[in-house]
Design a protein around this motif. Sequence first.
Motif, PDB file in Angstrom:
ATOM      1  N   LEU A  33      -3.606  -2.959  -6.634  1.00  0.00           N
ATOM      2  CA  LEU A  33      -3.809  -1.669  -6.751  1.00  0.00           C
ATOM      3  C   LEU A  33      -3.926  -0.804  -5.406  1.00  0.00           C
ATOM      4  O   LEU A  33      -3.065   0.150  -5.282  1.00  0.00           O
ATOM      5  CB  LEU A  33      -4.952  -1.414  -7.730  1.00  0.00           C
ATOM      6  CG  LEU A  33      -5.180   0.188  -8.154  1.00  0.00           C
ATOM      7  CD1 LEU A  33      -3.955   0.422  -8.974  1.00  0.00           C
ATOM      8  CD2 LEU A  33      -6.418   0.264  -8.855  1.00  0.00           C
ATOM      9  N   ALA A  36      -0.520  -0.757  -3.636  1.00  0.00           N
ATOM     10  CA  ALA A  36       0.411  -0.043  -4.253  1.00  0.00           C
ATOM     11  C   ALA A  36       0.324   1.523  -4.092  1.00  0.00           C
ATOM     12  O   ALA A  36       1.002   2.208  -3.887  1.00  0.00           O
ATOM     13  CB  ALA A  36       0.537  -0.331  -5.802  1.00  0.00           C
ATOM     14  N   TRP A  92       2.641  -3.395  -8.327  1.00  0.00           N
ATOM     15  CA  TRP A  92       2.553  -2.902  -9.641  1.00  0.00           C
ATOM     16  C   TRP A  92       2.661  -3.867 -10.641  1.00  0.00           C
ATOM     17  O   TRP A  92       1.702  -4.206 -11.681  1.00  0.00           O
ATOM     18  CB  TRP A  92       3.247  -1.766 -10.042  1.00  0.00           C
ATOM     19  CG  TRP A  92       2.733  -0.282  -9.242  1.00  0.00           C
ATOM     20  CD1 TRP A  92       3.421   0.338  -8.363  1.00  0.00           C
ATOM     21  CD2 TRP A  92       1.471   0.095  -9.654  1.00  0.00           C
ATOM     22  NE1 TRP A  92       2.512   1.513  -8.198  1.00  0.00           N
ATOM     23  CE2 TRP A  92       1.253   1.331  -8.770  1.00  0.00           C
ATOM     24  CE3 TRP A  92       0.256  -0.053 -10.544  1.00  0.00           C
ATOM     25  CZ2 TRP A  92       0.430   1.951  -8.848  1.00  0.00           C
ATOM     26  CZ3 TRP A  92      -0.736   0.786 -10.488  1.00  0.00           C
ATOM     27  CH2 TRP A  92      -0.540   1.980  -9.589  1.00  0.00           C
TER      28      TRP A  92
END
Length: 214
Positions: A33, A36, A92
């Motif tokens: 996360l 990204a 992702w």
Amino acid sequence: MDLKANIDKESFGYRNRLLLIAIGAMLYAARCLYDALIGYPGKIEAREAFNELKAEHPEDWKNKWEDVAKDNDWDPTKEPEEKSKGDITTQWIQFAVVFPIGSYCLISVLIWSRKYIGADDTKLYANGGIEVPFDQITRIDAARWDNKGIARVYYDLGSGESNILIDDFKYDRPPAMAIFNRIKDAVDAEKIEGLSDEADDADEALDETESQVS
């Protein structure tokens, strides 16, 4: 007379393995996360600025890059890493795979730690508020009881058949055995599937176990 079997502390090894998987998956998901949303976009921006600077100043880009990097909190000692929008998409995808696994394992740990089964004179019960009167038990799969100490009790409370697992490895063994014995004595013999004659010969020992538990 009430009997209750909680999760056996020795079987917490299974719970702890789930917990380690959950922690590892959640940490990896957090890293995906971060990359990204922050890490990879920042690297793409730095690389684009680096390539632009080299194109505009092919002779003295090294000196200029040091100033540009410091102004943007980039590392001035090395070239920015090559990243693309495809790399962000990959992060992702990995997050979408790993996060549900970590969540499932974490929830399983919480549920596992609170599990129990029990029986009184009229019903079998379990965590989650499940209460099954003995006359609502439809069948008992005891094919693995002799060798594994595992039996699955099926019941129907009006919304379809469900089941409760009795496992003398996962639950405290003496009360789990006593619970099985009480249910076996309370239901019709034709509802019990797979129980050998040797198990019937062990009734006396199980009755003694129940008296010790109570």
